[in-house]
Design an enzyme around this catalytic site. Structure first.
Site: not given
Ligand SMILES: [Mn+2]
Length: 290
Positions: A21, A71
């Protein structure tokens, strides 16, 4: 913002990793850009650009003791660029787009060399490692395969977790990237009710998914909610290899906030990459074939 303030206050004690993001694409689809514009008025554009510059500079992964953290997770090996220019007519380009059966696990050396300062990690071309690290998901199926659900990144199996841990003498891979909504669609992986799952338990160690947002997603069109707990992990030096999990509930009632995007139109909180909409905005990348 609090994490960011900590980073500014104690830059050598706080380490923030980039997520998918933290990209131009996700910040404009999920309301961050609109929120900055609404809150910073005439300075909005400037503040948004500065935020993107910070996101671009964030590291993709960390190694601490015997723990690898990222992530999304693991990543592919990228063929080394030829040292000599390929023979052939001028203007003919070698487009590197590895075949499915040529996928192999990437090394930390390759990760170090990857060009990570990209606003949107590319899903094709030569610089595929950032997209893999930020967008990939684990699978129970052995091997590496393209992550078709996401449109970018990979799926990797327990054998890849084992190979990576063993090669670098690690005990844990810690990643995030899948909340209760994403896990609902993946029947052979654990749900996110407690804020974490142990996805692979292999000879050398474990693969953990941790998700720190309770009662996720924040905005959704239906009344029924997941009511998941959020979680964090405490790891202690020197090896950081024994995870202690802490789950916590969302506060109620939920504070009233604006969404800054039409969440009714976005099916999933971590929707697959909309390649068509990105193609106009990636500065000279070839158009996607799908
Ligand atoms: Mn993600």
């Amino acid at each position: 913002m609090i994490l960011w303030a900590w980073k500014v206050f104690m830059p050598h004690r706080i380490f923030l990793l980039r997520g998918n993001h933290e990209s131009k694409y996700c910040t404009s689809v999920y309301g961050f850009e609109q929120e900055v514009m609404a809150k910073y008025g005439s300075q909005g554009q400037h503040v948004y650009r500065k935020c993107l510059m910070c996101f671009e500079g964030l590291p993709l992964a960390s190694l601490a003791g015997r723990v690898y953290t990222a992530h999304g997770g693991l990543f592919r090996s990228v063929p080394a660029s030829p040292s000599k220019k390929p023979k052939g007519k001028k203007g003919r380009k070698n487009i590197v787009n590895p075949e499915v059966n040529s996928l192999s696990l990437g090394s930390l050396e390759e990760l170090l060399k990857a060009r990570r300062s990209v606003l949107d990690p590319p899903w094709e071309g030569k610089n595929l490692i950032p997209g893999d690290v930020l967008w990939s998901d684990p699978s129970m199926k052995p091997g590496l395969s393209p992550n078709k659900e996401r449109g970018i990144g990979l799926l990797w199996g327990p054998d890849c977790t084992e190979a990576f841990l063993k090669k670098y003498d690690l005990k844990l891979i810690i990643r995030s990237h899948e909340g209760p909504d994403a896990r609902e669609k993946r029947s052979n992986l654990g749900g996110m009710k407690e804020g974490y799952t142990i996805d692979h338990e292999v000879e050398s160690g474990k693969l953990i998914t941790i998700f720190s947002a309770p009662d996720y997603p924040q905005f959704q069109a239906t009344e029924e909610r997941y009511n998941n707990k959020g979680a964090y992990i405490v790891l202690k030096p020197p090896k950081f290899d024994i995870p202690v999990f802490h789950s916590f509930e969302a506060i109620t009632p939920r504070p009233k906030v604006n969404a800054y995007y039409s969440y009714e139109d976005v099916l999933d909180s971590d929707e697959e990459l909309d390649l068509a909409s990105m193609a106009t905005d990636t500065g000279g990348q070839p158009s996607p074939s799908v």
